[in-house]
Design a protein around this motif. Structure first.
Motif, mmCIF file in Angstrom:
data_model
loop_
_atom_site.group_PDB
_atom_site.id
_atom_site.type_symbol
_atom_site.label_atom_id
_atom_site.label_comp_id
_atom_site.label_asym_id
_atom_site.label_seq_id
_atom_site.Cartn_x
_atom_site.Cartn_y
_atom_site.Cartn_z
ATOM 1 N N ARG A 78 112.699 -39.808 24.644
ATOM 2 C CA ARG A 78 112.721 -40.721 25.926
ATOM 3 C C ARG A 78 113.365 -41.821 25.732
ATOM 4 N NH1 ARG A 78 106.776 -39.663 28.001
ATOM 5 N NH2 ARG A 78 106.506 -41.246 26.354
ATOM 6 N N TRP A 79 113.346 -42.265 24.356
ATOM 7 C CA TRP A 79 113.762 -43.602 23.839
ATOM 8 C C TRP A 79 115.265 -43.520 23.743
ATOM 9 C CZ3 TRP A 79 116.946 -45.511 20.102
ATOM 10 C CH2 TRP A 79 117.059 -46.757 19.992
ATOM 11 N N LEU A 80 115.838 -42.438 23.015
ATOM 12 C CA LEU A 80 117.208 -41.970 22.819
ATOM 13 C C LEU A 80 117.921 -41.751 24.216
ATOM 14 C CD1 LEU A 80 117.029 -39.568 19.821
ATOM 15 C CD2 LEU A 80 117.958 -42.008 19.904
ATOM 16 N N PHE A 81 117.285 -41.002 25.183
ATOM 17 C CA PHE A 81 117.813 -40.773 26.140
ATOM 18 C C PHE A 81 117.829 -42.068 27.366
ATOM 19 C CE2 PHE A 81 117.558 -40.033 30.946
ATOM 20 C CZ PHE A 81 118.509 -39.105 31.128
ATOM 21 N N SER A 82 116.966 -43.128 27.072
ATOM 22 C CA SER A 82 117.085 -44.114 28.101
ATOM 23 C C SER A 82 118.362 -45.125 27.243
ATOM 24 C CB SER A 82 115.905 -45.049 27.898
ATOM 25 O OG SER A 82 114.860 -44.414 28.487
ATOM 26 N N PHE A 83 118.433 -45.121 25.855
ATOM 27 C CA PHE A 83 119.524 -45.868 25.404
ATOM 28 C C PHE A 83 120.821 -45.350 25.787
ATOM 29 C CE2 PHE A 83 122.142 -46.496 21.509
ATOM 30 C CZ PHE A 83 122.377 -47.807 21.654
ATOM 31 N N GLN A 84 121.127 -43.952 25.534
ATOM 32 C CA GLN A 84 122.311 -43.120 26.143
ATOM 33 C C GLN A 84 122.799 -43.576 27.652
ATOM 34 O OE1 GLN A 84 123.343 -40.586 28.264
ATOM 35 N NE2 GLN A 84 121.494 -40.403 29.080
ATOM 36 N N LEU A 85 121.565 -43.716 28.640
ATOM 37 C CA LEU A 85 121.616 -43.866 29.883
ATOM 38 C C LEU A 85 122.140 -45.645 30.209
ATOM 39 C CD1 LEU A 85 121.373 -42.551 32.547
ATOM 40 C CD2 LEU A 85 119.255 -43.398 32.805
ATOM 41 N N LEU A 86 121.590 -46.321 29.374
ATOM 42 C CA LEU A 86 121.873 -47.809 29.296
ATOM 43 C C LEU A 86 123.548 -47.601 28.844
ATOM 44 C CD1 LEU A 86 121.341 -50.564 29.540
ATOM 45 C CD2 LEU A 86 120.841 -50.765 26.935
ATOM 46 N N LEU A 87 123.792 -47.010 27.870
ATOM 47 C CA LEU A 87 125.173 -46.963 27.466
ATOM 48 C C LEU A 87 126.278 -46.463 28.326
ATOM 49 C CD1 LEU A 87 125.072 -46.064 23.606
ATOM 50 C CD2 LEU A 87 125.490 -48.306 24.480
ATOM 51 N N ASN A 88 125.777 -45.463 29.326
ATOM 52 C CA ASN A 88 126.550 -44.833 30.267
ATOM 53 C C ASN A 88 126.925 -46.068 31.487
ATOM 54 O OD1 ASN A 88 127.592 -42.169 30.285
ATOM 55 N ND2 ASN A 88 125.161 -41.733 29.817
ATOM 56 N N PHE A 89 125.780 -46.740 31.695
ATOM 57 C CA PHE A 89 125.989 -47.630 32.674
ATOM 58 C C PHE A 89 126.761 -48.824 32.102
ATOM 59 C CE2 PHE A 89 124.062 -52.025 34.264
ATOM 60 C CZ PHE A 89 124.356 -51.567 35.826
ATOM 61 N N THR A 90 126.575 -49.381 31.062
ATOM 62 C CA THR A 90 127.396 -50.317 30.397
ATOM 63 C C THR A 90 128.769 -50.162 30.258
ATOM 64 O OG1 THR A 90 126.694 -49.823 28.258
ATOM 65 C CG2 THR A 90 125.433 -51.574 29.351
ATOM 66 N N TRP A 91 129.085 -48.623 30.125
ATOM 67 C CA TRP A 91 130.615 -48.441 29.987
ATOM 68 C C TRP A 91 131.079 -48.862 31.304
ATOM 69 C CZ3 TRP A 91 133.824 -45.242 32.770
ATOM 70 C CH2 TRP A 91 135.116 -45.382 31.946
ATOM 71 N N SER A 92 130.586 -48.561 32.458
ATOM 72 C CA SER A 92 131.394 -48.944 33.774
ATOM 73 C C SER A 92 131.520 -50.481 33.840
ATOM 74 C CB SER A 92 130.524 -48.593 34.775
ATOM 75 O OG SER A 92 130.474 -47.164 34.932
ATOM 76 N N ILE A 93 130.561 -51.185 33.310
ATOM 77 C CA ILE A 93 130.707 -52.657 33.418
ATOM 78 C C ILE A 93 131.927 -53.177 32.312
ATOM 79 C CG2 ILE A 93 129.575 -54.913 32.754
ATOM 80 C CD1 ILE A 93 127.182 -53.638 33.717
ATOM 81 N N TYR A 94 131.822 -52.794 31.151
ATOM 82 C CA TYR A 94 132.840 -52.856 30.131
ATOM 83 C C TYR A 94 134.399 -52.542 30.636
ATOM 84 C CZ TYR A 94 129.004 -53.673 26.990
ATOM 85 O OH TYR A 94 127.958 -54.078 26.192
ATOM 86 N N PHE A 95 134.170 -51.258 31.177
ATOM 87 C CA PHE A 95 135.936 -50.506 31.298
ATOM 88 C C PHE A 95 136.394 -51.295 32.578
ATOM 89 C CE2 PHE A 95 138.664 -47.403 32.598
ATOM 90 C CZ PHE A 95 139.553 -47.332 31.373
#
Length: 111
Positions: A78-95
């Motif tokens: 669950r922690w790893l999934f939450s981390f990858q979901l956060l990274l998916n979200f932040t990618w949109s912000i960064y890019f």
């Protein structure tokens, strides 16, 4: 029925993250992204929401199934999934929002 609820909640959470991320993309998709130098095999823009909807749906099902399991590594999954979901979200912000392909690239590497 009790096993379906965590899956439905997880799917809703994943779609909510996708919707929130899309708010950071709207302007850049119209004003910045079309002018990037992209490979010839880049799919047309209308494909992306379809594919991401399928991906978020599958992601929600997967974490919902993990939520239902009694496996001893459930907490770390669950922690790893939450981390990858956060990274998916932040990618949109960064890019898209910051229009920074380097930060987007670093985010993808972390994914």
């Amino acid at each position: 029925m009790n096993k379906i609820i965590p899956v439905l909640v997880a799917v809703i959470i994943c779609f909510s993250v996708g919707v929130m991320a899309s708010y950071f993309q709207v302007d850049a998709i119209q004003t910045w992204y079309p002018f990037l130098n992209k490979p010839l095999l880049t799919p047309p823009n209308f494909i992306f929401p379809i594919v991401w909807s399928i991906l978020y749906f599958c992601m929600g099902i997967s974490i919902g199934l993990i939520w239902n399991t009694k496996h001893r590594k459930r907490k770390i999954l669950r922690w790893l999934f939450s981390f990858q979901l956060l990274l998916n979200f932040t990618w949109s912000i960064y890019f898209f929002y910051f229009q920074n392909s380097f930060l987007g690239f670093i985010d993808i590497l972390l994914l």
